[in-house]
Scaffold this motif. Structure first.
Motif, short mmCIF file in Angstrom:
data_model
loop_
_atom_site.label_atom_id
_atom_site.label_comp_id
_atom_site.label_asym_id
_atom_site.label_seq_id
_atom_site.Cartn_x
_atom_site.Cartn_y
_atom_site.Cartn_z
N LEU A 194 42.66 43.11 35.39
CA LEU A 194 43.66 42.08 35.79
C LEU A 194 44.27 41.50 34.56
CD1 LEU A 194 42.40 40.57 39.33
CD2 LEU A 194 44.41 42.46 38.82
N LEU A 195 43.20 40.90 33.72
CA LEU A 195 43.47 40.17 32.50
C LEU A 195 44.39 40.96 31.63
CD1 LEU A 195 40.56 38.01 31.19
CD2 LEU A 195 42.79 37.32 32.50
N GLU A 196 43.85 42.43 31.42
CA GLU A 196 44.68 43.27 30.47
C GLU A 196 46.10 43.67 31.09
OE1 GLU A 196 41.89 46.53 30.19
OE2 GLU A 196 40.74 45.65 28.75
N GLY A 197 46.39 43.47 32.45
CA GLY A 197 47.36 43.82 33.02
C GLY A 197 48.47 42.82 32.55
N ALA A 198 47.95 41.56 32.55
CA ALA A 198 48.81 40.32 32.44
C ALA A 198 48.65 40.09 30.69
CB ALA A 198 48.20 39.02 32.95
N HIS A 240 46.84 34.12 45.91
CA HIS A 240 46.09 35.25 45.06
C HIS A 240 46.34 36.57 45.78
CE1 HIS A 240 42.76 32.42 43.58
NE2 HIS A 240 43.94 32.28 42.89
N ALA A 241 46.46 36.59 47.19
CA ALA A 241 46.67 37.90 47.99
C ALA A 241 48.01 38.29 47.50
CB ALA A 241 46.71 37.51 49.29
N ALA A 242 49.02 37.57 47.46
CA ALA A 242 50.33 38.12 47.06
C ALA A 242 50.15 38.60 45.31
CB ALA A 242 51.40 36.88 46.86
N ALA A 243 49.31 38.09 44.55
CA ALA A 243 49.28 38.73 43.25
C ALA A 243 48.70 39.92 43.29
CB ALA A 243 48.55 37.53 42.31
N LEU A 244 47.84 40.18 44.16
CA LEU A 244 47.16 41.44 44.20
C LEU A 244 47.80 42.64 45.11
CD1 LEU A 244 43.48 40.16 44.76
CD2 LEU A 244 44.38 41.34 42.77
#
Length: 280
Positions: A194-198, A240-244
């Motif tokens: 998730l960090l790498e994607g951001a 958080h759910a929306a972010a995923l």
């Protein structure tokens, strides 16, 4: 580890994977003689044998194993019954597997031919990692007192933490070990991706990871629980759910873990609903 045990044992390892790669040099450093290796991959067996102070004999087949005091099966659980059925051990040989979840009863069909045992190191083994064997709990079980005494001798040469556990308790220990090691490692992998994607560095989370582990070791983990789930922060949970949303499998896992945290913690006390803080 460089100390020599007073009564060296002759060891044959069957398997040349991660456990054997760490265990064989440790046994040799403790003064034992690793006299033989067998592997489903002859190349892996030869590579491990060459790393020992005195290179071990690589057995050409399970029918031609060297004589030894202990035969250690450092194999995947599913392979152990196959190897026991195919191998030719000396009559009365002590054969021990190193698995956490495999019961001692796996040796029952061979009770007339060999003595069975368990030599389970409670640790995770990975390539390129040094194992501090003196801190590793070694869990033992055996079909007879003499076999157990030999396994105690072997274990005590590696670690002061030696315990006798029957198959039922060892299985519970292994399940617990998966919860505290394998599952968190998977969750850490998700966090890193998730960090790498951001476009954010993984190192940002290192201090948080260390503090989380230190805190969990200092007090009961359920007592130390923080985060939006335990404080029933519906707005943050929804964000958080929306972010995923693009990762539905991870989104589902997030929601399942949230439900488990809330079910464990119970409803938030009314007074806490208006309390400041309660962050992360």
């Amino acid at each position: 580890m460089t100390t020599t045990h007073r009564t060296p044992l002759r060891i044959v390892l069957l398997g040349a994977g991660r456990v054997a790669t760490h265990l064989a040099p440790a046994l040799a450093a403790a003064g034992h003689a690793v006299v033989g290796l067998w592997s489903r991959s002859p190349e892996s067996g030869a590579a491990l044998a060459s790393r020992l102070p005195v290179p071990a004999t690589v057995a050409s087949s399970l029918q031609h194993l060297p004589d030894a005091d202990v035969y250690l099966l450092t194999l995947p659980d599913a392979v152990v019954p196959e190897v026991l059925a195919a191998a030719r051990f000396p009559v009365g040989a002590l054969v021990a597997h190193t698995a956490g979840a495999l019961p001692l009863s796996v040796f029952s069909p061979y009770k007339e031919q060999l003595r069975g045992g368990v030599f389970y190191p409670l640790q995770t083994f990975g390539p390129g990692r040094a194992i501090a064997w003196a801190s590793v709990p070694l869990c033992l079980e055996a079909t007879d007192a003499a076999a157990l005494a030999t396994l105690h001798q072997l274990a005590a040469s590696l670690s002061p933490d030696v315990r006798e556990l029957d198959s039922t308790r060892r299985l519970q220990l292994h399940v617990a070990a998966v919860w505290v090691s394998n599952f968190p490692n998977h969750l850490l992998g998700i966090g890193r991706e998730l960090l790498e994607g951001a476009g954010l560095p993984w190192e940002l989370l290192h201090p948080l990871i260390r503090e989380t582990l230190d805190k969990a070791l200092a007090q009961p983990p359920f007592v130390a629980q923080t985060g939006p789930a335990v404080r029933h922060d519906a707005a943050t949970l929804a964000r958080h759910a929306a972010a995923l949303a693009a990762r539905p499998r991870w989104q589902q896992l997030y929601q399942q873990l949230t439900a488990s945290i809330q079910a464990t913690a119970g409803p938030l006390p009314a007074a806490a609903n208006n309390a400041p803080g309660l962050r992360l």
